[in-house]
Design an enzyme around this catalytic site. Structure first.
Site: not given
Ligand SMILES: *Cc1c(COP(=O)(O)O)cnc(C)c1O
Length: 400
Positions: A35, A279
């Site tokens: 994702k 800046y």
């Molecule tokens: C993002 C996510 C994960 C992965 O979590 P990590 O801490 O990056 O391993 C697992 N399950 C769900 C439902 C998530 O949204």
């Protein structure tokens, strides 16, 4: 070349999968989290690597499933590899199916056989209706809230939801899932409590449908710290990318950071003692020195909080960021005698977990976590896969 690049090590990615396999029972499946553009690493390269490459004697694909947050993210995965090789799970629960373009997206997902997440009976009905109109069965997983209180079906509503799903022939329930609140802290008792609630809520249904339901709960933290939670499938994200789930480098776990962000030195300026840089004049040279201009800024996701604190690496030596980080540029103090020349490669974020330019350090300066640093790295930074030549030939290309 005036652009900055993120070098993605396929070797490190596959190595991290192996590190996790070592702590999993042999039948446990891995659902890799790609994702948010694979945590900013570039979903195309990451999905391609996980689907088509293997290390040593292992066979591709390296993982068993891919998960994304949205249907759009699934549609962006490379067609030729990930989508045809690995099952895809979409984590964001289906809601408001008949609002604007949601329905088209849902149809697209169902036609492609992507698994959808459902947390309400009304969404189950809507998905079934759209699936029937496509002449397909929709694969679904149910996310159950056991204490995170984010998006999941309440345990009290679960029996009703499962009965509804069972009554809809157009749905094929393939998974039951939950997500932990504190899995990144080793030994946390709330993780045990959530796992107990999850098992208690689902044991009976799973026993009544032998071999049909995959149960999954463990993210990266739980993979290492809560082995009882591995169940049928684990869902690693951050550790896949080589970052320790505690947010601090831990060499016992042998994870290798997958990305290295590099940029060329664009300009070198001689700056005399007493001259202010950037800046708002937040930094003034205390000696005659040379300042290097690196063509990345906060628009590329480099934390503005790194001003006058964070470092970048040049020829394996740290150089402090001086003055404000601006939108497109950051300056570093090269020192009076640095042999740097224009075009030299600066490491903005290092792949060595102990480097002062590691993502752990930048996250610390910015008061955030590596996840946020990664996912903010912008579209101007080109993602480039490296080291394919060190690996066995991709399985698809092995044919004569
Ligand atoms: C993002 C996510 C994960 C992965 O979590 P990590 O801490 O990056 O391993 C697992 N399950 C769900 C439902 C998530 O949204």
């Amino acid at each position: 070349m005036n652009d900055s690049r993120m070098l993605i090590s396929r070797q490190a990615l596959l190595h991290n999968v192996q590190v996790m396999r070592r702590v999993l029972a042999s039948g446990t499946k891995i659902c890799a989290m790609v994702k948010a553009d694979a945590y900013g690493h570039g979903a195309e390269i990451v999905a391609d690597t996980l689907a088509n490459f293997a290390l040593d004697d292992a066979e591709a694909p390296a993982v068993d499933m891919l998960a994304v947050a949205t249907i759009d993210e699934a549609a962006d995965l490379p067609l030729d590899c990930a989508r045809d090789v690995l099952p895809i799970l979409i984590l964001r629960p289906v809601e408001n199916v008949f609002v604007s373009r949601n329905r088209d997206a849902l149809e697209h997902a169902i036609r492609n056989g992507w698994a959808l997440t459902v947390i309400t009976a009304s969404a189950a009905e809507d998905v079934a209706r759209v699936a029937m109109s496509c002449g397909k069965r929709a694969v679904i997983h149910v996310m159950i809230d056991t204490g995170l209180v984010r998006c999941g079906a309440a345990i009290e509503a679960l029996d009703g939801l499962l009965r509804k799903i069972d009554s809809l022939n157009a749905l094929k329930l393939a998974g039951l899932a939950t997500h932990f609140a504190n899995a990144d802290s080793p030994g946390d008792l709330f993780t045990d409590e959530q796992l107990e609630r999850f098992l208690a809520a689902t044991d009976e249904y799973v026993a009544a449908h032998p071999g049909r339901i995959l149960r999954h709960a463990a993210n990266s933290g739980a993979i290492f710290f809560a082995p009882d939670s591995h169940l049928d499938v684990v869902r690693p994200g951050i550790s896949l990318y080589g970052i320790d789930p505690t947010g601090r480098a831990n060499l016992n776990r042998a994870l290798k950071p997958v990305m290295k962000w590099v940029a060329p030195l664009l300009v070198i300026r001689d700056v005399s003692r007493g001259t202010s840089v950037g800046y708002s004049q937040t930094w003034t040279a205390e000696r005659d020195t040379r300042v290097g201009l690196v063509p990345i800024g906060y628009a590329d996701g480099y934390a503005r909080a790194g001003a006058n604190r964070a470092v970048m690496m040049l020829n394996d030596l740290p150089h402090r960021v001086v003055g404000r980080v601006s939108m497109d540029y950051t300056m570093i103090d090269l020192g009076p005698v640095c042999p740097a020349t224009v075009g030299d490669e600066v490491t903005v974020l290092d792949s060595d977990p102990l480097s002062p330019a590691s993502v752990y350090e930048l996250a610390r300066h910015a008061g955030t976590i590596p996840y946020e640093i990664f996912t903010r790295i912008g579209g101007r930074v080109r993602r480039v896969g490296v080291e394919p030549s060190d690996l066995p030939v991709p399985t698809q290309l092995a044919e004569p």
